[in-house]
Design an enzyme around this catalytic site. Sequence first.
Site, PDB file in Angstrom:
ATOM      1  N   SER A  29     -12.468  64.328 -63.087  1.00  0.00           N
ATOM      2  CA  SER A  29     -13.408  64.559 -64.184  1.00  0.00           C
ATOM      3  C   SER A  29     -14.726  65.023 -63.589  1.00  0.00           C
ATOM      4  O   SER A  29     -15.132  64.562 -62.514  1.00  0.00           O
ATOM      5  CB  SER A  29     -13.612  63.258 -64.976  1.00  0.00           C
ATOM      6  OG  SER A  29     -14.746  63.355 -65.809  1.00  0.00           O
ATOM      7  N   HIS A  78       9.595  53.171 -80.870  1.00  0.00           N
ATOM      8  CA  HIS A  78       8.512  53.234 -81.861  1.00  0.00           C
ATOM      9  C   HIS A  78       7.192  52.767 -81.249  1.00  0.00           C
ATOM     10  O   HIS A  78       6.307  52.288 -81.950  1.00  0.00           O
ATOM     11  CB  HIS A  78       8.835  52.404 -83.100  1.00  0.00           C
ATOM     12  CG  HIS A  78      10.171  52.690 -83.695  1.00  0.00           C
ATOM     13  ND1 HIS A  78      10.403  53.778 -84.517  1.00  0.00           N
ATOM     14  CD2 HIS A  78      11.370  52.064 -83.550  1.00  0.00           C
ATOM     15  CE1 HIS A  78      11.673  53.798 -84.873  1.00  0.00           C
ATOM     16  NE2 HIS A  78      12.288  52.768 -84.299  1.00  0.00           N
TER      17      HIS A  78
END
Length: 460
Positions: free
Chosen positions: A297, A172
């Site tokens: 990038s 989770h």
Amino acid sequence: MEKQEFESFTLCPLDGRYSKIKDALGEYFSEYALVKYRVFVEIQWLKFLIENVECDVLSRFDLQDLPKIESITKEFNYDSFKRIKEIESVTRHDVKAVEYFIDEKVKAFGFDYLQSFVHIGCTSEDINNTSYACMIKYGLKEVWLPKAKEFANIINQWAMDHKDDAMLAHTHGQPATPTTIGKEFKVYAYRFMSSIENIENIQIKAKFNGATGNYSAILTAFPHLDWQVLAKKFVEEYLGLTFNPLTTQIESHDYTCHILDGIRHFNNVLVDFDVDMWLYISMEYFKQIPVKGEVGSSTMPHKVNPIRFENSEANVDMSNNICIALSNKLPKSRMQRDLSDSSSQRNLGLAFGYSLQAINETKDGLEKCVVNKEKLASDLNEKWEVLAEPIQTMLRKYGIPDAYDTLKELTRGKNISKEDIMKFSESLEMLSDIDRQTLIDMTPASYIGLANLLADIHLK
């Protein structure tokens, strides 16, 4: 138009940007491949009749001349393909064009009397379903399965190489019972191999029973022959496929759907792995090796993006959507036959191709990754609260009824230190000296159960 100019106008990335996939699969799923396999099936049928059916016309043929007939398949090339397409421009029927092409070849060999036996007793779908079955069989065997197995073996090797690299698990998204890099990779290796095994076990089926599946035409010409037995022999011994005894005019495409569903399942395991790797990289559990000259990038020079795993996700989506579309369409045909499957089947190569590209992207992404052992150790050392589980389990062994609640009160929502855990463990006087010492000596990095052994389980 120059080749480079032509390539810049490709509509599908598998023909352009990912052209290596086209090169690998083109032999099995292109229009050229479909025509080639149609010729193969027609020639095998003619050969079968010569070798298995007694009649005055066929008895004129000398079996020593069979290599000449078989050469029509073996010497099939682009000129053959071009000629068939020229005939098709007149007939407006692709299978009939193949029949006429073979007629020309047979006549050129001086076997004019065999022309009437080319395509005898067949409907177009007898040729098409067997051709597509061959395309799928060999496309799987020669390209997709080897690549999938290679990738599964790479994951398995990672599992063995990193079986002892302890890692904080996350359930989770929250810190959970530690594991190892190797064991988590082994889970994926097992899933990939199981998926591959399921696909390999699917029988690739074909039918050869005429216009509505009742052998009516060939039975009229040769009423004393057992065409169910002969058709099975032809499909299995001459084509290497599995015989489907009950069909309408078309083979039902059910096996094709099973294969597509199998590829989709493999793809889904792959994207599950992609997402995990993306998250592990974001958590710095893996470092990406910078490649000289590569740009992460366009504006942030420091970045090394996990783009290969992201690209894999995108290609999985493309493959899965095509698999779903084909699996939904192919099993459905109006009454004994409609042609809606014809255009659909021509997209089979895309389902395989985008899956292959996804595998390649994930493989390339993984090659740029190394385990960041320092980060693994650091995160483990900050999460001593994960030892609440073994402590409360040990207390349960001694019959302590509120063991869970006690540890919940001690650790839940708190930053627990090594000292906190050791102090609590040392206070457990109801435990034997051995059991208490086990808890005192335990660390998050050592609390991995059988993870390292599980990573060593032998897979086929």
